[in-house]
Scaffold this active site. Structure first.
Site, mmCIF file in Angstrom:
data_model
loop_
_atom_site.group_PDB
_atom_site.id
_atom_site.type_symbol
_atom_site.label_atom_id
_atom_site.label_comp_id
_atom_site.label_asym_id
_atom_site.label_seq_id
_atom_site.Cartn_x
_atom_site.Cartn_y
_atom_site.Cartn_z
ATOM 1 N N CYS A 8 0.825 -1.213 0.000
ATOM 2 C CA CYS A 8 0.000 0.000 0.000
ATOM 3 C C CYS A 8 0.856 1.259 0.000
ATOM 4 C CB CYS A 8 -0.907 -0.012 1.222
ATOM 5 S SG CYS A 8 -1.821 1.524 1.476
ATOM 6 N N TRP A 53 -7.290 -6.939 4.084
ATOM 7 C CA TRP A 53 -5.961 -7.237 4.613
ATOM 8 C C TRP A 53 -6.030 -8.247 5.757
ATOM 9 C CZ3 TRP A 53 -2.686 -5.324 1.313
ATOM 10 C CH2 TRP A 53 -2.894 -4.093 0.707
ATOM 11 N N THR A 62 -8.833 -0.115 6.241
ATOM 12 C CA THR A 62 -7.631 0.234 5.488
ATOM 13 C C THR A 62 -6.375 0.227 6.358
ATOM 14 O OG1 THR A 62 -8.040 2.571 5.962
ATOM 15 C CG2 THR A 62 -8.932 1.702 3.893
ATOM 16 N N VAL A 63 -5.228 0.198 5.701
ATOM 17 C CA VAL A 63 -3.941 0.497 6.326
ATOM 18 C C VAL A 63 -3.458 1.805 5.708
ATOM 19 C CG1 VAL A 63 -3.260 -1.850 6.904
ATOM 20 C CG2 VAL A 63 -2.789 -0.996 4.604
ATOM 21 N N TYR A 85 -5.315 5.473 -9.376
ATOM 22 C CA TYR A 85 -6.486 4.684 -8.973
ATOM 23 C C TYR A 85 -7.715 5.094 -9.777
ATOM 24 C CZ TYR A 85 -3.968 2.663 -5.021
ATOM 25 O OH TYR A 85 -3.078 1.959 -4.253
#
Length: 325
Positions: free
Chosen positions: A49, A89, A128-129, A192
């Site tokens: 990421c 994840w 998310t991370v 993206y």
């Protein structure tokens, strides 16, 4: 319903990223809710990421490795719960399962989703991370990378091994903010918008803006070593995490194939220059990067085949020393 970035597409077919929701701030003030303390915080990342990788980059180049621990998840999204179809994840089952991925050492969580559910039973956003975790309070401090890097830059200077490094100096803040704004929209998030577009028109507009911005960077870097002069800044770290993934992933996977990074002499040498900053190269695990993108987006790459190249050597010599520091 549990969501991921793949679900963030508008009716026009354009990708629209939602904002992060945990926005607390660690402070050097010992009386704050989240004071800067060695050993108190833990950073959860994915090497794949770009948003998480810029936090790890800061942790390394500021010399915070002894003060803030970190754990990396596995690169390919997997089922996060048996009760629904959400893919996200997950942690390795053991240290030996996959190089560069570890089990969760704090909560024994099987997925990043579990961390969010520990922190808030009412959370409905994406899992998310990065996640910056407070071990003392057992909760998420922040999942917004742009704010985490600001914390790492200044709030831990009393315990950082490289406190003199300031990537957001007062005299450059306005310029850095302005640079971040167009680079985020057109490049960091722009790739993206190209890759996750579901209709031709939003893709065409996103790719147009992407290459206009890359051309603009190439022009700036023809005159100076870094984006905001001849001093490394936050803007450079933020751009780097996209550039390092460009030829290996975005050109193919996100259809950003109008021009390769290697065809931009200044941008390519600039990327090598930043890669060679002490502490940066270890944040780039290209096997994790490629496995994630090519293996986690079945709507784009249904068979999960990972391209074999181009395997660029970013440790090779660059020409950026021609600009005075």
């Amino acid at each position: 319903m549990a969501r991921s970035a793949l679900d963030e597409v508008s009716q026009s077919g354009a990708f629209v990223r939602s904002a992060s929701e945990f926005r607390n701030f660690i402070s050097r003030d010992p009386n704050s809710q989240f004071p800067a303390e060695a050993g108190r915080y833990h950073l959860y990342i994915s090497y794949a990421c770009p948003w998480a990788s810029r936090c790890l980059a800061y942790l390394n180049i500021k010399g915070l490795q002894k003060a803030i621990s970190f754990t990396s998840v596995k690169p390919i999204w997997e089922r996060t719960k048996e009760s629904d179809e959400h893919m996200g994840w997950v942690f390795a089952a053991s240290d030996k399962e996959l190089a560069g991925a570890e089990p969760d050492p704090l909560n024994g969580a099987k997925s990043v989703r579990e961390l969010y559910e520990i922190a808030s039973t009412k959370y409905t956003g994406k899992y998310t991370v990065p996640v910056l975790w407070d071990k003392k309070l057992g909760t998420i401090v922040s999942n917004e990378s742009s704010e985490i890097i600001r914390m790492f830059n200044t709030e831990f200077n009393c315990i950082a091994e490289n406190p003199a490094l300031d990537l957001y100096p007062t005299h450059l803040q306005s310029q850095i903010n302005q640079t971040n704004e167009w680079i985020y929209d057109k490049i960091n998030n722009g790739v993206y918008k190209c890759g996750f577009a579901k209709k031709q028109e939003p893709y065409d507009e996103a790719v147009k803006q992407l290459y206009e911005a890359l051309d603009r960077c190439e022009e700036i870097l023809s005159k100076q070593r870094y984006l905001c002069g001849n001093t490394l800044s936050e803007a450079d770290i933020r751009l780097f995490v996209t550039l390092i993934r460009f030829d290996e992933v975005y050109v193919v996977h996100f259809k950003c194939n109008k021009k390769l990074l290697r065809e931009y002499p200044n941008l390519f040498n600039y990327t090598k220059d930043i890669f060679q900053v002490p502490g940066m190269s270890s944040t780039v695990q290209m096997d994790h990067i490629k496995q994630h993108y090519y293996g986690s987006h079945p709507s784009i790459n249904p068979f999960g085949i990972v391209p074999s190249g181009p395997n660029i050597d970013y440790s090779s010599p660059h020409d950026r020393n021609k600009f005075s520091a």
